[in-house]
Design a protein around this motif. Structure first.
Motif, short mmCIF file in Angstrom:
data_model
loop_
_atom_site.label_atom_id
_atom_site.label_comp_id
_atom_site.label_asym_id
_atom_site.label_seq_id
_atom_site.Cartn_x
_atom_site.Cartn_y
_atom_site.Cartn_z
N PHE A 44 91.04 45.33 19.30
CA PHE A 44 91.25 46.78 19.30
C PHE A 44 91.73 47.19 20.69
O PHE A 44 91.10 46.85 21.70
CB PHE A 44 89.94 47.51 18.99
CG PHE A 44 89.36 47.13 17.66
CD1 PHE A 44 89.66 47.86 16.52
CD2 PHE A 44 88.53 46.01 17.53
CE1 PHE A 44 89.15 47.50 15.28
CE2 PHE A 44 88.01 45.65 16.30
CZ PHE A 44 88.32 46.40 15.17
N GLU A 45 92.83 47.94 20.73
CA GLU A 45 93.35 48.38 22.02
C GLU A 45 93.66 49.88 21.91
O GLU A 45 94.42 50.29 21.03
CB GLU A 45 94.62 47.60 22.34
CG GLU A 45 94.95 47.63 23.79
CD GLU A 45 95.96 46.53 24.16
OE1 GLU A 45 96.39 46.54 25.30
OE2 GLU A 45 96.31 45.70 23.30
N LEU A 46 93.04 50.68 22.76
CA LEU A 46 93.32 52.13 22.73
C LEU A 46 94.74 52.38 23.20
O LEU A 46 95.24 51.66 24.07
CB LEU A 46 92.31 52.88 23.61
CG LEU A 46 90.86 52.90 23.10
CD1 LEU A 46 89.99 53.77 24.00
CD2 LEU A 46 90.77 53.39 21.65
N SER A 47 95.39 53.38 22.62
CA SER A 47 96.78 53.67 23.02
C SER A 47 96.96 55.17 23.23
O SER A 47 96.15 55.98 22.76
CB SER A 47 97.74 53.18 21.93
OG SER A 47 97.69 54.06 20.83
N LYS A 82 90.47 61.29 22.79
CA LYS A 82 91.71 61.55 22.05
C LYS A 82 92.76 60.48 22.35
O LYS A 82 93.71 60.69 23.09
CB LYS A 82 92.23 62.95 22.34
CG LYS A 82 93.11 63.44 21.20
CD LYS A 82 93.36 64.91 21.26
CE LYS A 82 94.29 65.45 20.21
NZ LYS A 82 95.30 64.62 19.66
N LYS A 83 92.51 59.30 21.80
CA LYS A 83 93.44 58.17 21.94
C LYS A 83 93.71 57.59 20.57
O LYS A 83 92.85 57.67 19.68
CB LYS A 83 92.80 57.05 22.78
CG LYS A 83 92.53 57.42 24.22
CD LYS A 83 93.64 56.92 25.09
CE LYS A 83 93.37 57.20 26.56
NZ LYS A 83 94.57 57.08 27.36
N GLY A 84 94.85 56.96 20.39
CA GLY A 84 95.12 56.22 19.18
C GLY A 84 94.59 54.81 19.34
O GLY A 84 93.94 54.48 20.34
N VAL A 85 94.85 53.96 18.34
CA VAL A 85 94.39 52.57 18.45
C VAL A 85 95.39 51.62 17.80
O VAL A 85 96.01 51.97 16.78
CB VAL A 85 92.97 52.39 17.85
CG1 VAL A 85 92.96 52.57 16.33
CG2 VAL A 85 92.37 51.03 18.21
N ASN A 114 83.56 53.21 16.77
CA ASN A 114 82.41 54.06 17.11
C ASN A 114 82.16 53.97 18.62
O ASN A 114 81.83 54.97 19.27
CB ASN A 114 81.18 53.59 16.33
CG ASN A 114 80.00 54.52 16.49
OD1 ASN A 114 80.15 55.75 16.51
ND2 ASN A 114 78.80 53.95 16.65
N THR A 115 82.35 52.77 19.18
CA THR A 115 82.17 52.56 20.62
C THR A 115 83.38 53.07 21.40
O THR A 115 83.23 53.88 22.32
CB THR A 115 81.98 51.04 20.89
OG1 THR A 115 80.84 50.61 20.15
CG2 THR A 115 81.77 50.76 22.36
N LEU A 116 84.59 52.61 21.03
CA LEU A 116 85.77 52.93 21.84
C LEU A 116 86.12 54.42 21.78
O LEU A 116 86.62 54.98 22.76
CB LEU A 116 86.97 52.10 21.36
CG LEU A 116 86.88 50.59 21.56
CD1 LEU A 116 88.11 49.90 20.97
CD2 LEU A 116 86.75 50.24 23.04
N TRP A 117 85.89 55.05 20.65
CA TRP A 117 86.17 56.49 20.50
C TRP A 117 84.93 57.34 20.81
O TRP A 117 84.95 58.55 20.60
CB TRP A 117 86.67 56.80 19.09
CG TRP A 117 88.12 56.44 18.85
CD1 TRP A 117 89.07 56.19 19.80
CD2 TRP A 117 88.78 56.34 17.57
NE1 TRP A 117 90.28 55.93 19.20
CE2 TRP A 117 90.15 56.02 17.83
CE3 TRP A 117 88.37 56.49 16.26
CZ2 TRP A 117 91.08 55.84 16.81
CZ3 TRP A 117 89.30 56.31 15.24
CH2 TRP A 117 90.65 55.99 15.52
#
Ligand SMILES: C[C@@](CO)(OP(=O)(O)O)[C@H](O)COP(=O)(O)OP(=O)(O)OC[C@H]1O[C@@H](n2ccc(N)nc2=O)[C@H](O)[C@@H]1O
Ligand SMILES: Nc1ncnc2c1ncn2[C@@H]1O[C@H](COP(=O)(O)OP(=O)(O)O)[C@@H](O)[C@H]1O
Length: 284
Positions: A44-47, A82-85, A114-117
Motif C-alpha cells: 500500500f502506498e499513499l498517493s 486526504k490521500k489516495g492509495v 485503517n492505519t494509513l488513512w
C-alpha cells in the motif's frame, strides 16, 4: 512516501458443518477456521491523487469487482488523511479455491488503510464493514484460529494444535454460490454440543463437490494415501495435515504436475497482524 507491505494469509476450514438456511438464503454454519503463514502480498502506498489504484496480478478481475477496491472504497468516507492509495498485489493464492484469498485481500486492505488513512476504527467496526464484502472477511480481520457460527460472523477463539499443511489446488474452479444453491447439499447437521472432538466433524460440501468435480475426488483420494485430508470451504482446494514440514514437502514433490500446491504452517495469530504491529512500532 508512506509505504506498507503486508501478507494476506490463506485460511483453511478444518471442518465445515451446515446447520440450516436463513430466510435470506444464507446458510447457518459451524466452521473451524485456521490461518496459514502463507498468502498474497499487498503493498500500500499513499498517493497525492485522490483515487484508488490497483496494480499487479489483477488480470481477469475488473477494478470495481476487485475486493481490494471494494474494501478501500468502503473506508473512503472514514479517512482522516486526504490521500489516495495505490495497492500492488502479488497473488500467490488460488482464486475461488476455498482458501479465502479474495476475502483475505479485502481484510488486509481494511487493516492497512485503517492505519494509513488514520480511520481509527476498532477491529469489530472493521469486521462489520468487511461482512458486507464477504462472509469470510471478519475471520481475517479477527486474525485468529476461531470457531465461526452464524454465517461466519460470530467468532469464538479456539486453541488448536499447529500442523503443517499440504494444500493442493486441483485446477478446477468451484463457485460458492453454485454449491450453496444445489438442492443436494446437506443442510441439517445438528449443532455441536460441548465437549466435541475433531473426529466427529467433516466438511458438509465435500460429497457434493466430489460428485460435481471428479478432479476434487481424485485429489482427496491421492492425499488420503499420505495423511488425514479434507476439502476446505466449498473447494476446490484440499489439504492434508502433517506433524512436520519435511514430510509435507516430500509429498508435495510427488504431487501430479497438473495440480498446484504449497506447504504452510497454521498460526495462532494472522501474519498480517504481526506485520502491522512491527510496522507501527517502527513508525513510532
Ligand atoms: C462457506 C465458505 C467457508 O469459508 O466458503 P469458501 O468461500 O471459503 O469456499 C465461506 O463462508 C463463504 O464466504 P464468501 O466466499 O465470502 O461468501 P460470500 O461472497 O458472502 O457469498 C457467496 C455465496 O455463497 C452463499 N453463502 C455464503 C456464506 C454462507 N454462510 N451462506 C451462503 O449461502 C451465498 O449464496 C452467496 O451468494
Ligand atoms: N483480490 C481478489 N483476489 C481473489 N479473488 C477476488 C479478488 N477480488 C475479487 N475476487 C473474486 O472473488 C472470487 C472468490 O475469491 P476467493 O476468495 O479467492 O475464493 P474462495 O472464497 O473460494 O477462497 C474470485 O473468483 C474472484 O472472482
Amino acid at each position: 512516501m508512506t509505504k506498507l507491505t503486508l501478507t494476506a494469509p490463506a485460511k483453511l476450514n478444518l471442518f465445515l458443518h451446515i446447520n440450516g438456511q436463513r430466510d435470506d438464503g444464507y446458510h447457518e454454519l459451524e466452521s473451524l477456521f485456521t490461518m496459514l503463514d502463507f498468502g498474497d502480498e499487498l503493498t500500500f502506498e499513499l498517493s497525492d491523487y485522490d483515487d484508488i489504484e490497483i496494480s499487479g496480478d489483477v488480470q481477469g478481475i475488473p477494478k470495481e469487482d476487485n475486493l481490494i477496491y471494494k474494501a478501500a472504497s468502503a473506508l473512503l468516507p472514514r479517512r482522516r488523511v486526504k490521500k489516495g492509495v495505490t495497492v500492488h498485489l502479488t497473488k500467490h493464492l488460488p482464486m475461488g479455491g476455498g482458501v479465502g484469498g479474495g476475502s483475505s485481500d479485502a481484510a488486509t486492505t481494511l487493516l492497512a488503510l485503517n492505519t494509513l488513512w488514520n480511520c481509527q476504527l476498532s477491529l469489530s467496526e472493521l469486521a462489520n464493514i468487511g461482512l458486507q464484502l464477504g462472509a469470510d472477511v471478519p475471520v481475517f480481520i479477527n486474525g485468529k484460529t476461531a470457531l465461526a457460527q452464524g454465517v461466519g460472523e460470530q467468532l469464538s477463539s479456539f486453541e488448536q494444535a499447529h500442523k503443517w499443511y499440504l494444500v493442493v489446488a486441483p485446477g478446477v474452479h468451484v463457485s460458492t454460490a453454485k454449491i450453496f444453491t444445489d438442492p443436494a447439499l446437506p443442510r441439517d447437521t445438528p449443532k455441536l454440543k460441548a465437549p466435541w472432538s475433531m473426529t466427529e466433524t467433516r466438511n458438509d460440501c465435500e460429497e457434493l463437490v466430489k460428485k460435481l468435480y471428479p478432479e476434487v475426488e481424485k485429489t482427496l483420494t491421492w492425499l488420503l494415501k499420505y495423511a488425514p485430508s479434507r476439502m476446505t470451504g466449498t473447494g476446490s482446494c484440499c489439504f492434508a495435515a502433517f506433524d512436520d514440514e519435511q514430510t509435507a514437502q516430500r509429498v508435495l514433490q510427488d504431487m501430479p504436475s497438473s495440480w498446484q500446491g504449497f506447504v504452510a504452517k497454521s498460526a495462532s495469530e494472522s501474519i498480517t497482524h504481526k506485520q502491522l504491529a512491527t510496522w507501527l512500532n517502527k513508525e513510532k
